[in-house]
Write a protein that holds these residues in place. Sequence first.
Motif, short mmCIF file in Angstrom:
data_model
loop_
_atom_site.label_atom_id
_atom_site.label_comp_id
_atom_site.label_asym_id
_atom_site.label_seq_id
_atom_site.Cartn_x
_atom_site.Cartn_y
_atom_site.Cartn_z
N ALA A 1 -1.26 -3.73 -3.18
CA ALA A 1 -2.12 -3.74 -4.58
C ALA A 1 -3.04 -2.69 -4.72
N PRO A 2 -3.61 -2.33 -5.66
CA PRO A 2 -4.66 -1.03 -5.68
C PRO A 2 -5.64 -1.49 -4.91
N GLY A 3 -6.10 -2.76 -4.47
CA GLY A 3 -7.50 -2.91 -3.92
C GLY A 3 -7.19 -2.61 -2.29
N ASP A 4 -5.70 -2.65 -1.75
CA ASP A 4 -5.45 -2.22 -0.44
C ASP A 4 -5.57 -0.90 -0.24
N MET A 5 -5.71 0.11 -0.94
CA MET A 5 -5.71 1.49 -0.65
C MET A 5 -6.90 1.91 0.49
N ALA A 6 -7.90 1.30 0.50
CA ALA A 6 -9.02 1.60 1.27
C ALA A 6 -8.41 1.35 2.76
N GLY A 7 -8.05 0.19 2.79
CA GLY A 7 -7.55 -0.32 4.27
C GLY A 7 -6.23 0.47 4.58
N ILE A 8 -5.29 0.79 3.54
CA ILE A 8 -4.03 1.70 4.14
C ILE A 8 -4.44 2.88 4.44
N VAL A 9 -5.37 3.53 3.85
CA VAL A 9 -6.01 4.78 4.45
C VAL A 9 -6.38 4.65 5.74
N PRO B 1 -2.79 12.30 2.58
CA PRO B 1 -2.42 12.84 1.21
C PRO B 1 -0.85 12.46 0.76
N LEU B 2 -0.09 12.32 1.47
CA LEU B 2 1.19 11.87 1.22
C LEU B 2 1.29 10.19 0.99
N VAL B 3 0.64 9.51 1.58
CA VAL B 3 0.62 8.08 1.17
C VAL B 3 -0.32 8.04 -0.17
N ARG B 4 -1.40 8.61 -0.57
CA ARG B 4 -1.94 8.69 -1.84
C ARG B 4 -0.85 8.88 -2.85
N GLY B 5 -0.38 10.18 -2.51
CA GLY B 5 0.83 10.48 -3.41
C GLY B 5 1.65 9.60 -3.92
N LEU B 6 2.27 8.77 -2.65
CA LEU B 6 3.33 7.87 -3.00
C LEU B 6 2.63 6.68 -3.73
N LEU B 7 1.62 6.31 -3.35
CA LEU B 7 1.08 4.97 -3.99
C LEU B 7 0.76 5.38 -5.42
N ALA B 8 0.70 6.44 -5.66
CA ALA B 8 0.54 6.84 -7.13
C ALA B 8 1.90 7.02 -8.12
N LEU B 9 2.97 6.80 -7.19
CA LEU B 9 4.14 6.95 -8.10
C LEU B 9 4.71 5.92 -8.85
N GLY B 10 3.95 4.75 -8.52
CA GLY B 10 4.01 3.35 -9.24
C GLY B 10 5.69 2.90 -8.93
N ARG B 11 6.58 2.61 -10.08
CA ARG B 11 7.74 2.02 -9.41
C ARG B 11 8.83 2.59 -8.78
N GLU B 12 8.54 4.02 -8.55
CA GLU B 12 9.38 4.81 -7.83
C GLU B 12 9.39 4.54 -6.28
N VAL B 13 8.14 3.81 -5.90
CA VAL B 13 8.12 3.26 -4.33
C VAL B 13 7.75 1.80 -4.44
N ILE B 14 8.38 1.35 -3.12
CA ILE B 14 8.16 -0.04 -2.82
C ILE B 14 7.16 0.09 -1.58
N SER B 15 6.17 -0.43 -1.97
CA SER B 15 5.05 -0.40 -0.84
C SER B 15 4.70 -1.79 -0.24
N LEU B 16 4.81 -2.15 0.81
CA LEU B 16 4.62 -3.41 1.27
C LEU B 16 3.48 -3.45 2.38
N VAL B 17 2.57 -4.34 2.65
CA VAL B 17 1.67 -4.40 3.63
C VAL B 17 1.95 -5.74 4.18
N GLY B 18 1.52 -5.42 5.39
CA GLY B 18 1.49 -6.96 6.52
C GLY B 18 0.06 -7.41 6.64
#
Length: 174
Positions: free
Chosen positions: A11-19, A33-50
């Motif tokens: 979720a957007p609130g996970d960004m700081a922890g993912i970075v 930069p890659l991770v930020r770019g990918l997470l900005a792609l929205g539905r083109e990316v499946i992003s999962l956190v454990g």
Amino acid sequence: MIGELEIRESAPGDMAGIVELYVEAFPDEDLVPLVRGLLALGREVISLVGIRENAIAGHISFTLCRVEEAAEKVALLAPLAVAPGLQKQGVGSELVRAGFAHLERAGIGSIFVLGDPGYYSRFGFRAEDKVATPYPLPADWRGAWQSLKLRDAKAPLAGRLSVPKPWRNAALWA
Ligand SMILES: CC(C)(COP(=O)(O)OP(=O)(O)OC[C@H]1O[C@@H](n2cnc3c(N)ncnc32)[C@H](O)[C@@H]1OP(=O)(O)O)[C@@H](O)C(=O)NCCC(=O)NCCS
């Protein structure tokens, strides 16, 4: 074995922890930069956190792309990171397998990855020679380009993988 690991879409609130996770897991490489770019792609990316004990233990991303003009959508697995103190406890494997389940639900049949075959072969990834990377790989990296077919894989694909903007950076492939 690991304790409780919750895997969910980020979720957007996970960004700081993912970075923070990528800074710690890749001390010699700046993937932020890659991770930020990918997470900005929205539905083109499946992003999962454990999540373990309310903290991000790991993250995985799959980018939906195409092989040249083929209609079939495929997925590019990367990046994947597990917090240094939690590596080799199955977190990475759980994230990869949870990703497969998401992709199967989305009807995706083929996954590509550029990574160590020593790790990715355990999930069924094998060297790929019909679909080319977006940029030429150094000769000694060729075996690192791998693919895996899921349940819904269609006809064999051939050509060059066509990737969205965050991946159009030759340095990521060299
Ligand atoms: C690579 C990584 C994602 C694996 O996740 P993990 O949770 O530590 O791995 P798992 O617990 O699921 O699997 C552990 C197994 O993978 C092996 N393994 C871990 N990292 C490996 C690597 N870079 N290459 C080959 N094998 C590796 C371990 O030796 C172990 O093998 P075993 O089951 O035969 O004992 C994690 O270690 C990590 O984030 N490393 C730093 C960043 C990185 O190199 N990422 C590469 C992917 S882009």
